[in-house]
Structure formats: structure tokens, C-alpha cells
Write a protein that holds these residues in place. Structure first.
Motif, PDB file in Angstrom:
ATOM      1  N   PHE A  33      -5.435  16.583  40.168  1.00 49.01           N
ATOM      2  CA  PHE A  33      -6.810  17.020  40.416  1.00 49.01           C
ATOM      3  C   PHE A  33      -6.829  18.435  41.000  1.00 49.01           C
ATOM      4  CE2 PHE A  33     -10.373  17.342  43.411  1.00 49.01           C
ATOM      5  CZ  PHE A  33     -11.448  16.958  42.624  1.00 49.01           C
ATOM      6  N   TRP A  34      -5.974  18.663  42.006  1.00 45.25           N
ATOM      7  CA  TRP A  34      -6.012  19.942  42.711  1.00 45.25           C
ATOM      8  C   TRP A  34      -5.294  21.063  41.980  1.00 45.25           C
ATOM      9  CZ3 TRP A  34      -9.516  21.363  45.929  1.00 45.25           C
ATOM     10  CH2 TRP A  34     -10.189  20.397  46.666  1.00 45.25           C
ATOM     11  N   GLU A  35      -4.298  20.714  41.144  1.00 46.78           N
ATOM     12  CA  GLU A  35      -3.563  21.724  40.382  1.00 46.78           C
ATOM     13  C   GLU A  35      -4.555  22.601  39.617  1.00 46.78           C
ATOM     14  OE1 GLU A  35      -0.889  19.773  37.715  1.00 46.78           O
ATOM     15  OE2 GLU A  35       0.731  21.156  38.179  1.00 46.78           O
ATOM     16  N   LYS A  36      -5.464  21.938  38.889  1.00 47.64           N
ATOM     17  CA  LYS A  36      -6.438  22.649  38.051  1.00 47.64           C
ATOM     18  C   LYS A  36      -7.427  23.421  38.942  1.00 47.64           C
ATOM     19  CE  LYS A  36      -9.652  21.528  34.458  1.00 47.64           C
ATOM     20  NZ  LYS A  36     -10.589  20.472  34.233  1.00 47.64           N
ATOM     21  N   ARG A  37      -7.848  22.767  40.007  1.00 49.40           N
ATOM     22  CA  ARG A  37      -8.860  23.389  40.874  1.00 49.40           C
ATOM     23  C   ARG A  37      -8.334  24.626  41.586  1.00 49.40           C
ATOM     24  NH1 ARG A  37     -13.436  20.201  43.559  1.00 49.40           N
ATOM     25  NH2 ARG A  37     -14.318  19.388  41.677  1.00 49.40           N
ATOM     26  N   ILE A  38      -7.056  24.559  42.006  1.00 44.11           N
ATOM     27  CA  ILE A  38      -6.488  25.716  42.710  1.00 44.11           C
ATOM     28  C   ILE A  38      -6.421  26.901  41.744  1.00 44.11           C
ATOM     29  CG2 ILE A  38      -4.378  26.621  43.805  1.00 44.11           C
ATOM     30  CD1 ILE A  38      -4.033  23.764  45.016  1.00 44.11           C
ATOM     31  N   ASP A  39      -6.033  26.635  40.481  1.00 41.55           N
ATOM     32  CA  ASP A  39      -5.996  27.708  39.478  1.00 41.55           C
ATOM     33  C   ASP A  39      -7.388  28.288  39.275  1.00 41.55           C
ATOM     34  OD1 ASP A  39      -3.335  27.475  39.166  1.00 41.55           O
ATOM     35  OD2 ASP A  39      -3.405  26.261  37.335  1.00 41.55           O
ATOM     36  N   LEU A  40      -8.385  27.399  39.178  1.00 43.18           N
ATOM     37  CA  LEU A  40      -9.763  27.866  39.000  1.00 43.18           C
ATOM     38  C   LEU A  40     -10.207  28.684  40.200  1.00 43.18           C
ATOM     39  CD1 LEU A  40     -11.493  24.718  37.471  1.00 43.18           C
ATOM     40  CD2 LEU A  40     -11.319  26.951  36.396  1.00 43.18           C
ATOM     41  N   PHE A  41      -9.846  28.196  41.387  1.00 45.84           N
ATOM     42  CA  PHE A  41     -10.228  28.885  42.624  1.00 45.84           C
ATOM     43  C   PHE A  41      -9.632  30.291  42.651  1.00 45.84           C
ATOM     44  CE2 PHE A  41      -9.597  30.048  47.084  1.00 45.84           C
ATOM     45  CZ  PHE A  41     -10.872  29.853  47.591  1.00 45.84           C
ATOM     46  N   LYS A  42      -8.318  30.379  42.249  1.00 44.47           N
ATOM     47  CA  LYS A  42      -7.653  31.683  42.258  1.00 44.47           C
ATOM     48  C   LYS A  42      -8.298  32.628  41.256  1.00 44.47           C
ATOM     49  CE  LYS A  42      -3.050  30.391  43.846  1.00 44.47           C
ATOM     50  NZ  LYS A  42      -1.760  29.905  43.384  1.00 44.47           N
ATOM     51  N   SER A  43      -8.806  32.059  40.143  1.00 43.07           N
ATOM     52  CA  SER A  43      -9.417  32.924  39.131  1.00 43.07           C
ATOM     53  C   SER A  43     -10.879  33.217  39.456  1.00 43.07           C
ATOM     54  CB  SER A  43      -9.298  32.273  37.751  1.00 43.07           C
ATOM     55  OG  SER A  43     -10.122  31.129  37.720  1.00 43.07           O
ATOM     56  N   GLY A  44     -11.359  32.718  40.591  1.00 44.94           N
ATOM     57  CA  GLY A  44     -12.719  33.068  41.033  1.00 44.94           C
ATOM     58  C   GLY A  44     -13.780  32.091  40.596  1.00 44.94           C
ATOM     59  N   VAL A  45     -13.383  31.013  39.913  1.00 47.44           N
ATOM     60  CA  VAL A  45     -14.384  30.050  39.467  1.00 47.44           C
ATOM     61  C   VAL A  45     -14.614  29.035  40.575  1.00 47.44           C
ATOM     62  CG1 VAL A  45     -15.024  28.391  37.682  1.00 47.44           C
ATOM     63  CG2 VAL A  45     -13.575  30.335  37.128  1.00 47.44           C
ATOM     64  N   VAL A  46     -15.450  29.399  41.490  1.00 49.15           N
ATOM     65  CA  VAL A  46     -15.748  28.517  42.614  1.00 49.15           C
ATOM     66  C   VAL A  46     -16.969  29.055  43.320  1.00 49.15           C
ATOM     67  CG1 VAL A  46     -14.364  29.696  44.363  1.00 49.15           C
ATOM     68  CG2 VAL A  46     -14.613  27.238  44.486  1.00 49.15           C
ATOM     69  N   ARG A  47     -17.637  28.215  44.035  1.00 48.98           N
ATOM     70  CA  ARG A  47     -18.787  28.706  44.781  1.00 48.98           C
ATOM     71  C   ARG A  47     -18.286  29.597  45.914  1.00 48.98           C
ATOM     72  NH1 ARG A  47     -23.391  24.928  44.857  1.00 48.98           N
ATOM     73  NH2 ARG A  47     -23.177  23.666  43.016  1.00 48.98           N
ATOM     74  N   ILE A  48     -18.700  30.835  45.922  1.00 48.42           N
ATOM     75  CA  ILE A  48     -18.283  31.755  46.980  1.00 48.42           C
ATOM     76  C   ILE A  48     -19.499  32.066  47.838  1.00 48.42           C
ATOM     77  CG2 ILE A  48     -17.352  34.043  47.485  1.00 48.42           C
ATOM     78  CD1 ILE A  48     -15.341  32.284  46.110  1.00 48.42           C
ATOM     79  N   PHE A  49     -19.375  31.919  49.111  1.00 48.00           N
ATOM     80  CA  PHE A  49     -20.488  32.222  50.005  1.00 48.00           C
ATOM     81  C   PHE A  49     -20.036  33.162  51.108  1.00 48.00           C
ATOM     82  CE2 PHE A  49     -23.411  29.522  48.028  1.00 48.00           C
ATOM     83  CZ  PHE A  49     -22.678  28.457  47.524  1.00 48.00           C
ATOM     84  N   LEU A  50     -20.981  33.945  51.578  1.00 48.35           N
ATOM     85  CA  LEU A  50     -20.623  34.962  52.561  1.00 48.35           C
ATOM     86  C   LEU A  50     -20.524  34.369  53.953  1.00 48.35           C
ATOM     87  CD1 LEU A  50     -23.052  37.699  51.271  1.00 48.35           C
ATOM     88  CD2 LEU A  50     -20.793  37.083  50.439  1.00 48.35           C
TER      89      LEU A  50
END
Ligand SMILES: NC(=O)c1ccc[n+]([C@@H]2O[C@H](COP(=O)([O-])OP(=O)(O)OC[C@H]3O[C@@H](n4cnc5c(N)ncnc54)[C@H](O)[C@@H]3O)[C@@H](O)[C@H]2O)c1
Length: 360
Positions: A339-356
Motif C-alpha cells: 500500500f505504502w510503496e505506491k503512495r510514497i512514490d506518488l508523494f515524492k512525485s508531488g501527487v498528494v494534498r499539499i498544504f501550507l
């Protein structure tokens, strides 16, 4: 003796080999059948829980659908103090509690937000102005807790239920996370909750009754990535809660409830601490299955009404993974890693909710 030896010698080498293979096969198949029976019974149990989206840790309490339990009306008339009442789970708690007719203390940092919640409670619920006390304070500022507790006691004369709900998350990988983040999350989620609980506890011990409810999380025992500081602060809370429950053995009238929700609709992700400011935001690729806030809070109230010591509330598959983590950790590890393998890759590529956040 001679008979025994003669029995030993009637086996040829081949026969012995056959016997050995037969023993191994029967041992493995019996183990497999028992494992299969165990897995099927667990799946049936999970299936049952699936329909009620609430998990009671079976080691602590029998699995009972909420339908057959005393309902949240049991809380009517109590003095309930909710922290983090200006948003998300705490705000919904305020609305549902106001409908039940309790005396409410609403706490968070922003007074105007608390006043907004108070107005809505008065509009929706059965409460009058005098039944709702707005008490703003910063949970991370521990020196304010004693004064806040005295203010509640002065207002209502007692505290029946303390709901430790205020909390924060962060979204960053461990390598990128500043130590300040870890410190802030421990100060707020863990030490803030411990400190407020310690202030209220002597009062409850004196009265020999009360409920201390801690809004913890499924991540207090199931690991997650990209929020290690949050996960650690909730793990710490879990240890604290269990120790407190043991220390209160001689005070059966004081109930400590460890409420562990999975993902729930709220502003927690919007308010998350993050250092990432340059990545693009894609809201569509990562979609957590979040439980409706109203449903989560209703189940929390049922848990409080029933004095449950621990309750897991979540959509599937989060609840199922929590059970697997408890009873089949090897399988759970495999699922969690995938589950997290894919999510960490997505997170590194910027596909995630980013908030200030203030750390930018
Ligand atoms: N939403 C989820 O998916 C989820 C899942 C499991 C557990 N939880 C827990 O539920 C609790 C409530 O979170 P939520 O999802 O409603 O988030 P939220 O961001 O919507 O609400 C958090 C509340 O805490 C308050 N708060 C934050 N920092 C504070 C401080 N320093 N002092 C006083 N108040 C402060 C905020 O003002 C707000 O009222 C948290 O403890 C969180 O860890 C949430």
C-alpha cells in the motif's frame, strides 16, 4: 525390549521414507486445515463487523453490533468538555452532544470559531446559552491547563466527561522532517493530552466517577508512512492510556476510553504540517476512503455511553488491516508495505494534498 526392536526393524529404508513423507504431509495438511478454519472464522467475523463499520477489539470485549447496545442518550445531562471543538470531529461532537442535552465546554484556540460552533449548537440543539461555555486555550501551552480546569469547575461545578480530541498531523517523509515537527506533535498530541488529563483526574478521583475519552487513532498501533511524527505521538498515547487504565483499577467509576478512528472527513489534512511547498497538487490520484464525520461521532458517542475501554472505528479496508495487524502480522506487513510503496512514490512525485504551514 526385543519386541520393540523387532518393530523398529520391520521397516525398510523405503518404508521409512514413505512414513516420513506421510507424517510431513499429514502434519502440513492438518496445520493448513486448522489455519484455513482460523482464517475463515476471522473473515466471517470481519464480514460481520464490515456491516457495522465499528470494531471492538475482541480481546477486550465481545463483538456486539451497535444496534443492541445502550445508545448515546445515556449521556444526557452530563457535563462534557470537548477540546478541538472548532473543527472536524470535535465540532461534530459539539453538535451531536448539544442535541442530547448535555452541559458543553468548547475548547480550541480560535475563539471566533468556537463562538460559531456555539451559535450552531444553540440553533440545532436543546441547549440554552448558560449550557455552553466557550473556553479557548492552546493545548500545547501546558501552563494554561490548571487555570482552564478551574474555570470549567467554577462554571459547572463538575466535569463528567473530558474528551481529549485536539490534535494535528504532518505530511512529510522522515528524511525531510525537521526535528521541530516531531517536537510539536509530541507537545500537542501527546504531552498536551497527558497534561490536561492529569489536571482533571484528581477531581474525578475525588468524585469516584467520570469518563476520560481520548481520541486516538488506528495509527496508534498500525504503522503509516509520511506521518511518522503523528504515528509516534499516537503510539505514545496508547501506552499512556493503557497504563492509566491499570492505575485506575481501584476506581471502577472512572472510565478511560481509547477511541481509535481510521480516516475520517475533517480538516486534519488541510491543517497538516508540511515543508513541501514546490510540488504540484493532485487531489484526484490519492483518495482515502474516509468515514463521514457524523457516522464516526455517533459511534464514538455509543462507545462512551457503553463505557468501552477501546474502540476501533473505520471504513474497510482499514478496520480489516487493523485486525490483520493484531492477529496475522506477517500478512499485514505485506499489505501495508504494498500500500505504502505506491503512495510514497506518488508523494515524492508531488501527487498528494499539499498544504501550507508555519514551517514554510
Ligand atoms: N480525521 C481523521 O482522519 C482522524 C483519524 C484518526 C484520528 N483523528 C484524531 O481526531 C482528532 C481531531 O482531529 P480532526 O480530524 O477533527 O482534525 P481537525 O483539524 O478538523 O480538528 C482539530 C481540532 O484540534 C484543534 N487544535 C489543533 N491544535 C490545537 C492546539 N494547539 N490547541 C488547541 N486546539 C488545537 C483545532 O483547532 C481543531 O479544532 C485528532 O486528535 C486526530 O488525531 C483524526
Amino acid at each position: 525390549m526385543a519386541k520393540g526392536l523387532s518393530i523398529l526393524f520391520i521397516f525398510s529404508k523405503n518404508q521409512l521414507l514413505v512414513l516420513l513423507i506421510f507424517s510431513i504431509v499429514s502434519f502440513v495438511s492438518i496445520s493448513l486445515i486448522s489455519a484455513l478454519i482460523l482464517i475463515i472464522s476471522c473473515l466471517l467475523l470481519h464480514l460481520l463487523l464490515f456491516f457495522f463499520d465499528i470494531g471492538y477489539n475482541p480481546s477486550l470485549i465481545f463483538c456486539l453490533p451497535t444496534l443492541f447496545l445502550p445508545q448515546e442518550q445515556e449521556l444526557t445531562g452530563l457535563v462534557v468538555w470537548v477540546t478541538g471543538a472548532s473543527s472536524g470531529i470535535g465540532e461534530e461532537l459539539a453538535y451531536q452532544l448539544s442535541k442530547l442535552g448535555v452541559s458543553l465546554v468548547l475548547s480550541a484556540r480560535r475563539v471566533h470559531e468556537l463562538e460559531r460552533v456555539k451559535r450552531k449548537c444553540l440553533g440545532n440543539g436543546n441547549l440554552k446559552e448558560k449550557d455552553i461555555f466557550v473556553l479557548p486555550f492552546d493545548l500545547a501551552n501546558r501552563s494554561s491547563h490548571e487555570v482552564a480546569t478551574k474555570a470549567v469547575l467554577q462554571e459547572f461545578g463538575r466535569i463528567d466527561v473530558l474528551v481529549n480530541n485536539a490534535g494535528k498531523i504532518h505530511s512529510s517523509l522522515i528524511v525531510d522532517t525537521k526535528m521541530d515537527f516531531f517536537k510539536e506533535l509530541i507537545e500537542l498530541n501527546y504531552l498536551g493530552t497527558v497534561s490536561l488529563t492529569k489536571c482533571v483526574l484528581p477531581h474525578m478521583i475525588e468524585r469516584k466517577q467520570g469518563k476520560i475519552v481520548i481520541v486516538n487513532s488506528l495509527v496508534s498501533f498500525v504503522p503509516i508512512a509520511i506521518s511518522s511524527g503523528y504515528c509516534a505521538s499516537k503510539h505514545a498515547l496508547r501506552g499512556f492510556i493503557h497504563s492509566l487504565q491499570i492505575e485506575l483499577t481501584k476506581h471502577p467509576g472512572i472510565i478511560v476510553s481509547n477511541i481509535c478512528p481510521g480516516p475520517v472527513h475533517s480538516n486534519i489534512r488541510k491543517n497538516a504540517l508540511t515543508e513541501e511547498v514546490t510540488k504540484t497538487v493532485d487531489h484526484n490520484k490519492i483518495q482515502d476512503r474516509q468515514m463521514a464525520t457524523r457516522r464516526c461521532v455517533r459511534l464514538m458517542l455509543v462507545a462512551m455511553a457503553n463505557n468501552l475501554k477501546e474502540v476501533w472505528i473505520g471504513e474497510q479496508p482499514y478496520l480489516l488491516v487493523s485486525y490483520l495487524w493484531q492477529y496475522m502480522p506477517t500478512l499485514a506487513w505485506w499489505i501495508i508495505r504494498k500500500f505504502w510503496e505506491k503512495r510514497i512514490d506518488l508523494f515524492k512525485s508531488g501527487v498528494v494534498r499539499i498544504f501550507l504551514s508555519k514551517y514554510q
